[in-house]
Design a protein around this motif. Structure first.
Motif, mmCIF file in Angstrom:
data_model
loop_
_atom_site.group_PDB
_atom_site.id
_atom_site.type_symbol
_atom_site.label_atom_id
_atom_site.label_comp_id
_atom_site.label_asym_id
_atom_site.label_seq_id
_atom_site.Cartn_x
_atom_site.Cartn_y
_atom_site.Cartn_z
ATOM 1 N N UNK A 39 0.832 -1.208 0.000
ATOM 2 C CA UNK A 39 0.000 0.000 0.000
ATOM 3 C C UNK A 39 0.868 1.260 0.000
ATOM 4 N N UNK A 40 1.945 1.251 0.775
ATOM 5 C CA UNK A 40 2.869 2.384 0.773
ATOM 6 C C UNK A 40 3.472 2.584 -0.615
ATOM 7 N N UNK A 41 3.831 1.492 -1.266
ATOM 8 C CA UNK A 41 4.418 1.579 -2.605
ATOM 9 C C UNK A 41 3.419 2.193 -3.592
ATOM 10 N N UNK A 42 2.160 1.785 -3.496
ATOM 11 C CA UNK A 42 1.107 2.352 -4.361
ATOM 12 C C UNK A 42 0.986 3.854 -4.087
ATOM 13 N N UNK A 43 0.874 4.215 -2.810
ATOM 14 C CA UNK A 43 0.727 5.633 -2.450
ATOM 15 C C UNK A 43 1.942 6.449 -2.853
ATOM 16 N N UNK A 44 3.137 5.920 -2.609
ATOM 17 C CA UNK A 44 4.357 6.649 -2.974
ATOM 18 C C UNK A 44 4.460 6.819 -4.480
ATOM 19 N N UNK A 45 4.105 5.789 -5.228
ATOM 20 C CA UNK A 45 4.129 5.888 -6.688
ATOM 21 C C UNK A 45 3.129 6.915 -7.172
ATOM 22 N N UNK A 46 1.950 6.929 -6.581
ATOM 23 C CA UNK A 46 0.945 7.940 -6.954
ATOM 24 C C UNK A 46 1.470 9.343 -6.700
ATOM 25 N N UNK A 47 2.125 9.550 -5.562
ATOM 26 C CA UNK A 47 2.693 10.877 -5.248
ATOM 27 C C UNK A 47 3.765 11.261 -6.252
ATOM 28 N N UNK A 48 4.592 10.303 -6.640
ATOM 29 C CA UNK A 48 5.665 10.595 -7.596
ATOM 30 C C UNK A 48 5.128 10.918 -8.980
ATOM 31 N N UNK A 49 3.985 10.342 -9.323
ATOM 32 C CA UNK A 49 3.415 10.538 -10.666
ATOM 33 C C UNK A 49 2.464 11.731 -10.751
ATOM 34 N N UNK A 50 2.239 12.415 -9.643
ATOM 35 C CA UNK A 50 1.337 13.587 -9.647
ATOM 36 C C UNK A 50 2.107 14.866 -9.550
#
Length: 132
Positions: free
Chosen positions: A121-132
């Motif tokens: 879940x952290x990886x999903x959230x961190x990836x979303x932050x990096x892609x926004x």
């Protein structure tokens, strides 16, 4: 056969970790309502690419978000010798992506479901932050 993940080759951990994380990402995307195969693929690549996984594991290391045991698994995964490195990612990024996948595989095989889901879940959230 009962395999002790602590004794398993890091590339074997990464092999299973890659599959576990890929399934988690696919499920996540389906839950968001994405059902078109090409759209699913394009979105999944954002999460499962070697570059993305490398960035995430670097962030976790830098922010001290891993336990000492997890750091040891990551080091083993990073130092694993692979003979097939994809052309679309640097050697360094590939090694850290392998470390990320080894960590996922380790928790999966240790049956640490709570920590595995927390990290994914952290990886999903961190990836979303990096892609926004």
């Amino acid at each position: 056969m009962n395999v002790d993940p602590r004794q398993l080759n890091s590339l074997a951990l990464a092999y299973i970790g890659d599959a576990v994380y890929e399934l988690f990402v696919r499920n996540h995307l389906i839950q968001l309502g994405q059902v078109k195969p090409q759209q699913l693929h394009n979105e999944a690549v954002k999460y499962v690419s070697g570059t993305s996984q490398s960035t995430i594991i670097h962030e976790w290391i830098d922010q001290k978000r891993l336990t000492a045991e997890e750091e040891a698994v990551v080091r083993r995964g990073r130092n694993a010798k692979s003979h097939s490195i994809p052309k679309n990612v640097s050697i360094s990024a590939y090694r850290y992506a392998t470390a990320f996948e080894a960590l996922m595989g380790y928790h999966y095989l240790m049956d640490n479901k709570e920590r595995l889901h927390e990290l994914m879940n952290e990886a999903i959230n961190d990836t979303n932050e990096l892609n926004n």
